[in-house]
Enzyme design. Structure first.
Site, PDB file in Angstrom:
ATOM      1  CG  ASP A 110     -14.413 -64.422 -33.490  1.00  0.00           C
ATOM      2  OD1 ASP A 110     -14.652 -65.467 -34.131  1.00  0.00           O
ATOM      3  OD2 ASP A 110     -13.271 -64.094 -33.133  1.00  0.00           O
TER       4      ASP A 110
ATOM      5  CE  LYS B 180     -15.221 -68.998 -33.586  1.00  0.00           C
ATOM      6  NZ  LYS B 180     -14.513 -68.141 -32.715  1.00  0.00           N
TER       7      LYS B 180
ATOM      8  CG  HIS C 207     -15.176 -69.170 -27.692  1.00  0.00           C
ATOM      9  ND1 HIS C 207     -15.485 -70.382 -28.239  1.00  0.00           N
ATOM     10  CD2 HIS C 207     -14.446 -68.515 -28.622  1.00  0.00           C
ATOM     11  CE1 HIS C 207     -14.959 -70.452 -29.462  1.00  0.00           C
ATOM     12  NE2 HIS C 207     -14.329 -69.333 -29.715  1.00  0.00           N
TER      13      HIS C 207
ATOM     14  CG  ASP D 101     -17.288 -73.104 -28.171  1.00  0.00           C
ATOM     15  OD1 ASP D 101     -16.099 -72.964 -28.508  1.00  0.00           O
ATOM     16  OD2 ASP D 101     -17.911 -72.263 -27.509  1.00  0.00           O
ATOM     17  CG  HIS D 102     -12.101 -74.803 -31.155  1.00  0.00           C
ATOM     18  ND1 HIS D 102     -12.444 -74.137 -32.304  1.00  0.00           N
ATOM     19  CD2 HIS D 102     -11.315 -73.953 -30.474  1.00  0.00           C
ATOM     20  CE1 HIS D 102     -11.862 -72.964 -32.317  1.00  0.00           C
ATOM     21  NE2 HIS D 102     -11.179 -72.810 -31.216  1.00  0.00           N
TER      22      HIS D 102
ATOM     23  CE  LYS E  20      -9.635 -61.316 -34.014  1.00  0.00           C
ATOM     24  NZ  LYS E  20      -8.867 -62.509 -33.596  1.00  0.00           N
TER      25      LYS E  20
HETATM   26  N1  LIG Z   1      -9.697 -71.369 -38.542  1.00  0.00           N
HETATM   27  C1  LIG Z   1     -10.075 -71.463 -37.292  1.00  0.00           C
HETATM   28  O1  LIG Z   1      -9.278 -71.465 -36.336  1.00  0.00           O
HETATM   29  C2  LIG Z   1     -11.546 -71.582 -36.948  1.00  0.00           C
HETATM   30  C3  LIG Z   1     -11.920 -71.566 -35.585  1.00  0.00           C
HETATM   31  C4  LIG Z   1     -13.262 -71.728 -35.265  1.00  0.00           C
HETATM   32  C5  LIG Z   1     -14.193 -71.894 -36.264  1.00  0.00           C
HETATM   33  N2  LIG Z   1     -13.814 -71.881 -37.577  1.00  0.00           N
HETATM   34  C6  LIG Z   1     -14.846 -72.080 -38.598  1.00  0.00           C
HETATM   35  O2  LIG Z   1     -14.469 -73.175 -39.427  1.00  0.00           O
HETATM   36  C7  LIG Z   1     -14.887 -72.932 -40.765  1.00  0.00           C
HETATM   37  C8  LIG Z   1     -13.700 -73.002 -41.706  1.00  0.00           C
HETATM   38  O3  LIG Z   1     -12.781 -71.957 -41.393  1.00  0.00           O
HETATM   39  P1  LIG Z   1     -11.317 -71.869 -42.024  1.00  0.00           P
HETATM   40  O4  LIG Z   1     -10.646 -70.786 -41.285  1.00  0.00           O
HETATM   41  O5  LIG Z   1     -10.685 -73.209 -42.066  1.00  0.00           O
HETATM   42  O6  LIG Z   1     -11.635 -71.381 -43.539  1.00  0.00           O
HETATM   43  P2  LIG Z   1     -10.675 -71.401 -44.806  1.00  0.00           P
HETATM   44  O7  LIG Z   1      -9.250 -71.472 -44.418  1.00  0.00           O
HETATM   45  O8  LIG Z   1     -11.131 -70.281 -45.676  1.00  0.00           O
HETATM   46  O9  LIG Z   1     -11.030 -72.775 -45.554  1.00  0.00           O
HETATM   47  C9  LIG Z   1     -12.180 -72.953 -46.340  1.00  0.00           C
HETATM   48  C10 LIG Z   1     -12.164 -74.334 -46.960  1.00  0.00           C
HETATM   49  O10 LIG Z   1     -13.358 -74.482 -47.747  1.00  0.00           O
HETATM   50  C11 LIG Z   1     -13.002 -75.038 -48.991  1.00  0.00           C
HETATM   51  N3  LIG Z   1     -13.957 -74.610 -50.009  1.00  0.00           N
HETATM   52  C12 LIG Z   1     -14.483 -73.368 -50.166  1.00  0.00           C
HETATM   53  N4  LIG Z   1     -15.360 -73.374 -51.196  1.00  0.00           N
HETATM   54  C13 LIG Z   1     -15.372 -74.637 -51.672  1.00  0.00           C
HETATM   55  C14 LIG Z   1     -16.085 -75.281 -52.723  1.00  0.00           C
HETATM   56  N5  LIG Z   1     -16.982 -74.614 -53.456  1.00  0.00           N
HETATM   57  N6  LIG Z   1     -15.891 -76.582 -52.936  1.00  0.00           N
HETATM   58  C15 LIG Z   1     -14.986 -77.278 -52.194  1.00  0.00           C
HETATM   59  N7  LIG Z   1     -14.281 -76.743 -51.177  1.00  0.00           N
HETATM   60  C16 LIG Z   1     -14.471 -75.429 -50.939  1.00  0.00           C
HETATM   61  C17 LIG Z   1     -11.627 -74.499 -49.279  1.00  0.00           C
HETATM   62  O11 LIG Z   1     -11.014 -75.347 -50.202  1.00  0.00           O
HETATM   63  P3  LIG Z   1     -10.171 -74.801 -51.461  1.00  0.00           P
HETATM   64  O12 LIG Z   1      -9.454 -73.583 -50.990  1.00  0.00           O
HETATM   65  O13 LIG Z   1      -9.284 -75.951 -51.797  1.00  0.00           O
HETATM   66  O14 LIG Z   1     -11.170 -74.499 -52.491  1.00  0.00           O
HETATM   67  C18 LIG Z   1     -10.991 -74.609 -47.897  1.00  0.00           C
HETATM   68  O15 LIG Z   1     -10.543 -75.926 -47.678  1.00  0.00           O
HETATM   69  C19 LIG Z   1     -15.609 -71.594 -40.742  1.00  0.00           C
HETATM   70  O16 LIG Z   1     -16.978 -71.818 -40.527  1.00  0.00           O
HETATM   71  C20 LIG Z   1     -14.999 -70.905 -39.541  1.00  0.00           C
HETATM   72  O17 LIG Z   1     -15.853 -69.933 -39.012  1.00  0.00           O
HETATM   73  C21 LIG Z   1     -12.507 -71.732 -37.928  1.00  0.00           C
END
Ligand SMILES: NC(=O)c1ccc[n+]([C@@H]2O[C@H](COP(=O)([O-])OP(=O)(O)OC[C@H]3O[C@@H](n4cnc5c(N)ncnc54)[C@H](OP(=O)(O)O)[C@@H]3O)[C@@H](O)[C@H]2O)c1
Length: 393
Positions: free
Chosen positions: A243, A156, A248, A185-186, A348
Site C-alpha cells: 500500500d 495503485k 509512495h 501515484d497521487h 496505521k
Molecule cells: N480511495 C482512495 O483514496 C484511493 C487511493 C489510491 C488508490 N485508490 C485506488 O483507486 C481504485 C478505486 O478505489 P475506491 O476506494 O474509490 O473504491 P470504491 O469506493 O470501492 O469504488 C469502486 C467503484 O467501482 C464501481 N464498480 C464496481 N464494480 C462495478 C461494475 N461491475 N460496473 C460498474 N461500476 C462498478 C463502483 O460503482 P457502484 O458502487 O455504483 O457499483 C464504485 O464507483 C482502486 O484501485 C484503489 O486501489 C484509491
C-alpha cells in the site's frame, strides 16, 4: 484529420464514478483545476457507476464531497460550471455489449460539446477490473484512433508482485501505447514532493553536502493515526508494504537519492529514479531478517478514544497476518550513498499523523561547544510533506 495532442478538449470517462476515490480526490481536484483556469473549455466528465440514482442525485452528492474535501471554498459560479460538465451513466462494465452503447453516448457528447473525440479513461475501480475494462474498450474500438487521442489512467496497486505487474502491463500495452498509459501515484502531486527536486537542484548549499560524506542517515516516515476503516477488503490483500512502500515511499526515496537529471523531461527523471532503485541492495532472506520489521496494530487508545485491533476491523479475518506497519533499513550501493542507511517507516494507528523526510548530518567534532557534557544533538534537515508543509533546520 491530423491528430492534435496539444488540444486538450476531451471527455474524462471515470469508471468508478460513485466510489471513494472519485468523491474524495477526483471531483475536488477537478473543481480546483476549474478554479485555477486549468480545464479546457470543451471538456466533459462522464461518471460511470451501477448505483440507481438520477443525475440530479449524483450531482448533489458530488457537490457535498467537493464541499467537504476541496482545499478551496466552493464558489457558486465555478461549481455551476462543474455541475454542467458532469453526466452520470449507469452501466455494469463487466457486460461487454454495453461498451458500444457507451461509445455512442460519448460520440453524442462530442457532437454537442466539441470534445474532439479525445478521451481520458480513468479507472477508479478495484484493480481486478483493470483488464476487464481495457478489454471492453478494445473490443468496442474505443482505445486507439488516428485523428484523436485516448489516454488511460490507473491508480495503485499495479499488480500484486513483479509477475502480475508485468502481466497487467502486457495487457494494457496490447490496447494502449506506452505514451498513452498514465500510472498515477497521487502522492507525487503533493506540493512538498514536487519541490524535493527544486530544493536539491536549485540550491547550491545542498548539492555539495548531499552525499555519504556529510549525511549520516536518511529517514522517511509516513505515519497514520487512522486504522483501516471501511477499506478492509482492499487492505487485507495489500498490507503496508504494497500500500505504501513499493509506490509512495520508493518514489520519495528515489527523488531524495537520485542524481540530477540531464533535463526536466519525464524520461530523463525516470531514468535517474530507476538507477537509484537498481542500486538498492539485494533483498535476500538474510536482509529481511536483519533489516525489516513487520507489525500489526492491536486494540488501544488514540487521542483518548478506544480503538479496535486490526483483526477486529470490518472485513478482516480473525487470523489475519497482514502487516499494518513496516520499518526497514536499506542501503543504496552507489558512489553517492554507500554506507549511508535509509530508514523507512510507515503504518496505521500510530501515535502521530504525518509524512516527513529527515536528513541527519554527521556529527561535528566535539571539541568546541558542549565538549564536556556530550549533549550535542545531530544537525537535521526536515522536509515535511504533511500535515503542514515546509523545510526546517
Ligand atoms: N480511495 C482512495 O483514496 C484511493 C487511493 C489510491 C488508490 N485508490 C485506488 O483507486 C481504485 C478505486 O478505489 P475506491 O476506494 O474509490 O473504491 P470504491 O469506493 O470501492 O469504488 C469502486 C467503484 O467501482 C464501481 N464498480 C464496481 N464494480 C462495478 C461494475 N461491475 N460496473 C460498474 N461500476 C462498478 C463502483 O460503482 P457502484 O458502487 O455504483 O457499483 C464504485 O464507483 C482502486 O484501485 C484503489 O486501489 C484509491
Amino acid at each position: 484529420m491530423i491528430r492534435n495532442d496539444k488540444d486538450l478538449s476531451a471527455i474524462l470517462v471515470i469508471f468508478g464514478g460513485t466510489g471513494d476515490l472519485t468523491h474524495r480526490k477526483l471531483m475536488p481536484a477537478l473543481y480546483n483545476m476549474l478554479l485555477d483556469g486549468l480545464v479546457p473549455e470543451n471538456f466533459r466528465v462522464v461518471s460511470i457507476g451501477r448505483r440507481d440514482k438520477t443525475e440530479e442525485e449524483y450531482k448533489k452528492e458530488i457537490r457535498a464531497s467537493v464541499e467537504k474535501h476541496s482545499r478551496n471554498k466552493v464558489d457558486e459560479s465555478i461549481w455551476s460550471r462543474l455541475n454542467d460538465m458532469i453526466t452520470y451513466y449507469r452501466f455494469d462494465f463487466r457486460e461487454y455489449d454495453g461498451y458500444l452503447m457507451l461509445k455512442k453516448y460519448l460520440e453524442e457528447i462530442d457532437e454537442k460539446a466539441n470534445t474532439k473525440s479525445n478521451r481520458i479513461y480513468y479507472l477508479a475501480v478495484a484493480p481486478e477490473y483493470f483488464e476487464t475494462i481495457v478489454h471492453g474498450l478494445h473490443i468496442a474500438d474505443m482505445a486507439r484512433k488516428e485523428s484523436s487521442w485516448s489516454r488511460l489512467v490507473i491508480e495503485k496497486p499495479f499488480g500484486k508482485d513483479l509477475k502480475t505487474a508485468r502481466q497487467l502491463n502486457q495487457k494494457l500495452l496490447e490496447v494502449f501505447d506506452e505514451k498513452s498509459i498514465y500510472r498515477i501515484d497521487h502522492y507525487l502531486g503533493k506540493e512538498m514532493i514536487q519541490n524535493i527536486m527544486v530544493l536539491r537542484f536549485s540550491n547550491s548549499i545542498f548539492e555539495a553536502i548531499w552525499n555519504n560524506r556529510f549525511i549520516d542517515n536518511i529517514q522517511i516516515s509516513l505515519t497514520e493515526k487512522l486504522g483501516v476503516g471501511s477499506r478492509g477488503n482492499y487492505y487485507e490483500n495489500s498490507g503496508a508494504m504494497r500500500d505504501m512502500v513499493q509506490n509512495h515511499i520508493m518514489q520519495i526515496l528515489s527523488l531524495v537519492a537520485m542524481e540530477p537529471p540531464v533535463n526536466l523531461k519525464t524520461d530523463s527523471i525516470r531514468t535517474e529514479k530507476l538507477k537509484v532503485i537498481e542500486a538498492i541492495e539485494d533483498i535476500t532472506p538474510e536482509f529481511l531478517r536483519e533489516n525489516v520489521v513487520f507489525g500489526q496494530y492491536g486494540k488501544g487508545v488514540i487521542d483518548g478514544n478506544p480503538v479496535v485491533g486490526y483483526r477486529e476491523e470490518e472485513n478482516i479475518p480473525k487470523d489475519s497476518n497482514t502487516e499494518t506497519l513496516v520499518a526497514m533499513k536499506l542501503h543504496i550501493n552507489n558512489f553517492r550513498w554507500a554506507g549511508t542507511p535509509f530508514y523507512i517507516r510507515t503504518g496505521k494507528r500510530l501515535g502521530t499523523y504525518g509524512a516527513e523526510i529527515v536528513i541527519q548530518f554527521k556529527d561535528l567534532p566535539n571539541i568546541l561547544y558542549f565538549k564536556d557534557s556530550n549533549i550535542q544533538e545531530p544537525n537535521l534537515l526536515v522536509i515535511r510533506i504533511q500535515p503542514n508543509v515546509g523545510v526546517f533546520f
